[in-house]
Design a protein around this motif. Sequence first.
Motif, PDB file in Angstrom:
ATOM      1  N   SER A 349       0.875  -1.290   0.043  1.00  0.00           N
ATOM      2  CA  SER A 349      -0.196  -0.012   0.023  1.00  0.00           C
ATOM      3  C   SER A 349       0.778   1.284  -0.017  1.00  0.00           C
ATOM      4  CB  SER A 349      -0.876   0.050   1.139  1.00  0.00           C
ATOM      5  OG  SER A 349      -0.273  -0.341   2.154  1.00  0.00           O
ATOM      6  N   GLN A 365      -4.957   7.650  -0.263  1.00  0.00           N
ATOM      7  CA  GLN A 365      -4.186   6.283  -0.625  1.00  0.00           C
ATOM      8  C   GLN A 365      -4.306   5.788  -2.041  1.00  0.00           C
ATOM      9  OE1 GLN A 365      -5.888   3.299   2.109  1.00  0.00           O
ATOM     10  NE2 GLN A 365      -4.001   2.372   2.141  1.00  0.00           N
ATOM     11  N   ARG A 368      -3.818   0.379  -2.279  1.00  0.00           N
ATOM     12  CA  ARG A 368      -4.267  -0.492  -1.176  1.00  0.00           C
ATOM     13  C   ARG A 368      -4.103  -1.728  -1.311  1.00  0.00           C
ATOM     14  NH1 ARG A 368      -9.394   2.824   0.279  1.00  0.00           N
ATOM     15  NH2 ARG A 368      -9.223   4.299  -1.365  1.00  0.00           N
ATOM     16  N   ASP A 369      -3.487  -2.664  -0.332  1.00  0.00           N
ATOM     17  CA  ASP A 369      -3.462  -4.008   0.033  1.00  0.00           C
ATOM     18  C   ASP A 369      -3.283  -4.876  -1.261  1.00  0.00           C
ATOM     19  OD1 ASP A 369      -3.295  -6.024   1.233  1.00  0.00           O
ATOM     20  OD2 ASP A 369      -5.575  -6.332   1.615  1.00  0.00           O
ATOM     21  N   VAL A 370      -2.334  -4.503  -2.282  1.00  0.00           N
ATOM     22  CA  VAL A 370      -2.146  -5.152  -3.279  1.00  0.00           C
ATOM     23  C   VAL A 370      -1.170  -6.228  -3.429  1.00  0.00           C
ATOM     24  CG1 VAL A 370      -1.125  -4.997  -5.680  1.00  0.00           C
ATOM     25  CG2 VAL A 370      -2.806  -3.213  -4.953  1.00  0.00           C
ATOM     26  N   LEU A 561      -6.861  -3.035 -12.219  1.00  0.00           N
ATOM     27  CA  LEU A 561      -6.693  -2.111 -10.960  1.00  0.00           C
ATOM     28  C   LEU A 561      -7.605  -1.157 -10.811  1.00  0.00           C
ATOM     29  CD1 LEU A 561      -4.323  -2.678  -8.801  1.00  0.00           C
ATOM     30  CD2 LEU A 561      -3.118  -0.786  -9.857  1.00  0.00           C
ATOM     31  N   GLU A 565      -7.104  -0.775  -5.980  1.00  0.00           N
ATOM     32  CA  GLU A 565      -7.359  -2.105  -5.632  1.00  0.00           C
ATOM     33  C   GLU A 565      -7.580  -2.820  -6.660  1.00  0.00           C
ATOM     34  OE1 GLU A 565     -10.177  -2.050  -1.639  1.00  0.00           O
ATOM     35  OE2 GLU A 565     -10.882  -0.496  -3.294  1.00  0.00           O
TER      36      GLU A 565
END
Lengths: 595, 285
Positions: A349, A365, A368-370, A561, A565
């Motif tokens: 992230s 952001q 995030r959380d890839v 993407l 995300e």
Amino acid sequence: MSPLLTVTDLCVRAGDKTLVRDVGFALEAGQSLGIVGESGSGKTMTARAVLAALPAGVTASGEIVFDGIPMVGRRERDLRPLRGTRVSMVMQDPFTALNPLQTIGEHIRESLPRRVRRDRATARSEVARRLAEVGLDSAEVAGRYPFQLSGGMRQRVAIAAALAADPDLLIADEPTTALDASTQAEILRLLHKLQRDRGMALVLITHDLRVAFSVCDRVLVMYAGSVVEDAPSAALMEVPEHPYTLGLLMAEPPVTHVVETLTAIPGSVPRADDVATRCAFAARCDWHVPQCAASRPPLAPVGPGHLSACTRLDEIRPGLRQRRERAAAPATATPPPAGTPILTVSGLSMTYRTTSMVSRATAKQAVRDVSFEIAEGESLGLIGETGSGKTTIARCILGLQTATGGTIRLGDLDVSDHRRLSAKERRRAARLVQVVFQDPYSSLNPMLTIGAALEEAIAVGGTGQSAGELLEMIGLPASYAGRRPSALSGGQRQRVAIARALAVRPRLLICDEPVAALDVSVQAQILELLRQIRRAHGTSMLFITHDLSVVRQMTDRAIVLRHGEIVESGDTAQVLDNPRHPYTVSLVESVPGHQ
Amino acid sequence: MATIAATVSSTARGVARAPVMVRLAAAFLLLVAVLAVAGPWLAPYDPAAQDLMLNVSGPSGAHWLGTDQLGADVLSQVLAGTRAALIGPLVVALGTVVLGASLGILAGYRGGWIDALLNRLADLMYALPSLLVIIVLVGVVGGGYWFAVLVLTVLSLPSEIRLCRSATLAQARLPYIDAARTLGLPAGRIMARHLLPNIMPTVIATFLLDFVTALIGLSGLSYLGLGAPPGTPDWGTLLQSGQNLLADNPWISLAPGAMIALTATCFTLLGDWLYDRYSANGDHS
């Protein structure tokens, strides 16, 4: 009925340099014409000549008649009443075409006819009506400034402003090139609808044949300053009657299936003056014979309303057909290799924080959380539009930025934070992953010769190759080592950038929109080169792109993407053929020419 | 260095095609350079030789620009003073450019605390009235010519750092710098080999402007008696010594004054032209 616009023998010159030669066409009221060509084809100059809005030092000769009024050689003050009211223009870049200090409402009001503008209430309701016509809600946008709107909305505003005086002819110069794929499709649909509903004539300038086909009745294909083919859209799409048009059509990789080899047009576009007395395309044509260089072929009728500037058409027609059919056959997809992962990204992230003494700090952001993996020899596509965070991910992998969370591993090397790596580990990381950037014009140091730039990379890799060997590997003569980037074309520079990345024999090559800034005919060359490299060296690739055709041709797996995300991932064929996430569906549907 | 050499040689070729004013400026500066090297030998008289019989005299066949109150030849003094008038500004400009460009590139490329520190220092120095600082410092320390040169160098650093920093910032965000970083090249190499050649137009232009500022600054100090020691032939000193003799022989002040003004103007002209030429697209070869 006489045509609304007639252009005859139009030549545009800048000093002693010819930019456009002997262009002629006619446009009926309510018809749409696409002018298609690569950079340097003279398409924009042709359109500007119609508006008599050529840049300083550029002059037009020939005849341009708009609704009975000759436009060439007319005084500026006589032209002004025509521009914006009877002929109007939409520019390429919606980000700079609007005045940043004016609200959207003011932009539209300014363009309205004077009689409407005089009364405030009428003006306001008229602005609302104009904005509604382009699909914008006046209550929402009229009071806003351009920077508060997205690119697509700005282009809608620019179109509304151009149409405010109800022109008979609208010229749109690459109106969708600067926009994301899904926005592009919306703007094209809008233009098409407006043109039909208003019965207005439209000249659409584009480098993309598929865009022209989706909007225009007729298409004019330009090459090196002259027209090589002029035909109704449907006919041109079915049977192109000039080798260049065929080349352009085939150079666009299909989005529907993988092809064995991407057909590129070799070489690059010549200058109009260099091909004044011969067929402009001869040097790049597979069917050329010595007679092609003897004289300039005239545009000759080859079918109903269909003109082509190829003298050998009758002889080569079967060849053209055959070439087309062969390319339509899909290749069998090779199963993706399942090796050990070369790149492992988990929980990545990236948050941008602003600190300010006078206002509250904000955090945005971007990623995030890839999480994803790329196996040895595999090619992964990272699909996303502007602002989706795809470039941020690449920069984190390359160590150009440090992620705010998550880990990145290259093989067994943890590169999550490049600042913590020792000099030795950093060198090792550089030998594992390399990059090719989007813009070939700024990715090479203008002051270094090609040879010096390559030697520098070779020294890092320690492979003992010479710059000449590298240049030959990517298809440039070794003698180019002595040249500076400014002496090279965009495609050649991109080849050099690829050579520089390959000099260290990386295991992973990140390609960040590597063909987005190149002409269509050159794109396929570069993509095919990257394919060959992958086949020859087994290099893994991370392909960052918004172009689904590129993803289809170049990748085994793909990740979609959106807003930082991952919304969908899977085998490329599965993602493109059976998209599950609504966003992926909209992306697939926005490809020009999608049924 | 090869790049810089290439830049200079192509500049020499370029001057031949330059506008008339630029060519005139270049020719005049060439003359000044010759005088700086060979001035004392070219002078018709020994600049220190006195001829008290003559006293102050206006221009004549023997003394083209006349003589001063001691009967010394003014033309000879102006010619011999060229070196002293140019050497100081040259040292100031060189020092400023070498230090300023290094620090500017460092600040622009590295950012962070180095950038912040240099910027605040520059802010601080902008807040000081520089001419006053020089007069006070040189007057109090009484260090003379070379001390004045040092103070001028330090005072012209902030703007040099600022200019090189912003030129660096513009280059540092381009992909070719990212590509160099991706290759794992050391920061020093990126700065010296990739950034410096690309901000060369700024460096060359500011070098010439620094020279002009220092030329005028040092001449001014000499005029105030704070620069070159009395007795050495120098344009600034000459300017001052002729002040009381304006009525008898105005050339004692006019000649060095004209040399200062012309040299400064020519340098500025050349600097502007060089900057435009090289920043237009960075590479003309």
